[in-house]
Design a protein around this motif. Structure first.
Motif, PDB file in Angstrom:
ATOM      1  N   THR A  23       0.846  -1.194   0.000  1.00  0.00           N
ATOM      2  CA  THR A  23       0.000   0.000   0.000  1.00  0.00           C
ATOM      3  C   THR A  23       0.878   1.240   0.000  1.00  0.00           C
ATOM      4  O   THR A  23       1.787   1.363   0.829  1.00  0.00           O
ATOM      5  CB  THR A  23      -0.928   0.007   1.216  1.00  0.00           C
ATOM      6  N   SER A  25       1.555   5.454   0.002  1.00  0.00           N
ATOM      7  CA  SER A  25       1.098   6.794   0.344  1.00  0.00           C
ATOM      8  C   SER A  25       2.147   7.780  -0.138  1.00  0.00           C
ATOM      9  O   SER A  25       3.340   7.475  -0.147  1.00  0.00           O
ATOM     10  CB  SER A  25       0.853   6.936   1.849  1.00  0.00           C
ATOM     11  N   THR A  28       1.379   7.558  -6.303  1.00  0.00           N
ATOM     12  CA  THR A  28       0.249   6.941  -6.990  1.00  0.00           C
ATOM     13  C   THR A  28       0.737   5.725  -7.762  1.00  0.00           C
ATOM     14  O   THR A  28       1.591   5.852  -8.647  1.00  0.00           O
ATOM     15  CB  THR A  28      -0.411   7.945  -7.949  1.00  0.00           C
ATOM     16  N   VAL A  29       0.199   4.557  -7.417  1.00  0.00           N
ATOM     17  CA  VAL A  29       0.750   3.312  -7.975  1.00  0.00           C
ATOM     18  C   VAL A  29       0.610   3.237  -9.488  1.00  0.00           C
ATOM     19  O   VAL A  29       1.376   2.522 -10.143  1.00  0.00           O
ATOM     20  CB  VAL A  29       0.103   2.063  -7.318  1.00  0.00           C
ATOM     21  N   SER A  30      -0.367   3.939 -10.048  1.00  0.00           N
ATOM     22  CA  SER A  30      -0.566   3.890 -11.497  1.00  0.00           C
ATOM     23  C   SER A  30       0.288   4.901 -12.254  1.00  0.00           C
ATOM     24  O   SER A  30       0.244   4.958 -13.478  1.00  0.00           O
ATOM     25  CB  SER A  30      -2.037   4.132 -11.834  1.00  0.00           C
ATOM     26  N   ARG A  71      -2.266  -4.501  -9.704  1.00  0.00           N
ATOM     27  CA  ARG A  71      -2.495  -3.351  -8.818  1.00  0.00           C
ATOM     28  C   ARG A  71      -3.966  -2.987  -8.827  1.00  0.00           C
ATOM     29  O   ARG A  71      -4.711  -3.310  -9.762  1.00  0.00           O
ATOM     30  CB  ARG A  71      -1.637  -2.149  -9.245  1.00  0.00           C
ATOM     31  N   ASN A  73      -5.882   0.434  -8.538  1.00  0.00           N
ATOM     32  CA  ASN A  73      -5.664   1.881  -8.528  1.00  0.00           C
ATOM     33  C   ASN A  73      -6.539   2.576  -7.489  1.00  0.00           C
ATOM     34  O   ASN A  73      -6.118   3.541  -6.853  1.00  0.00           O
ATOM     35  CB  ASN A  73      -5.927   2.468  -9.909  1.00  0.00           C
ATOM     36  N   ASN A  76      -4.913   2.151  -4.360  1.00  0.00           N
ATOM     37  CA  ASN A  76      -3.518   2.572  -4.426  1.00  0.00           C
ATOM     38  C   ASN A  76      -2.590   1.500  -3.854  1.00  0.00           C
ATOM     39  O   ASN A  76      -1.689   1.770  -3.050  1.00  0.00           O
ATOM     40  CB  ASN A  76      -3.292   3.903  -3.703  1.00  0.00           C
TER      41      ASN A  76
END
Length: 124
Positions: A23, A25, A28-30, A71, A73, A76
């Motif tokens: 996870t 913070s 942004t994982v995308s 993932r 989104n 996140n």
């Protein structure tokens, strides 16, 4: 600041499965390439899988056909599904983000941000 928090590790018997989560913070994982690495005691950290911003996965030979990177989104969160686990998969697993060099390769020196890791132990 960027924080990556892994979870989902544990102890399983050979042939079992686990799903690891990472996870994020402050990131942004995308938005960029993210990856999973692992490190066994006394060994170098090695790449397992990575996924591009447009969702294309790639895998190390050791992971091909058994592991799946994905993932969510909305959450996140980055995932790594581990199937058909073997004792040699025993390691601390880390997620990584923040590519520092291009073209990116599945190597630790290409990534800036790291989580604290989650332990996977596979018994025979």
């Amino acid at each position: 600041r960027v924080q990556l928090v892994e979870s989902g590790g544990g102890s399983v018997q050979a042939g079992g499965s686990l799903r690891l989560s990472c996870t994020a913070s402050g990131y942004t994982v995308s938005s960029g390439v993210m990856a999973w690495f692992r490190q066994a005691p006394g060994k170098e950290r090695e790449g397992v899988a990575m996924i591009t911003s447009d969702g294309r996965p790639s895998y190390a030979d050791s992971a091909q056909g058994r592991f799946t990177i994905s993932r969510d989104n909305a959450k996140n969160t980055l995932y790594l599904q581990l199937n058909s686990l073997k004792p040699e998969d025993t390691a601390m697993y880390y997620c990584a983000a923040g590519v520092r060099m291009w073209p990116v390769r599945l190597s630790p020196r290409y990534f800036d941000y790291w989580g604290q890791g989650t332990q996977v132990t596979v018994s025979s």
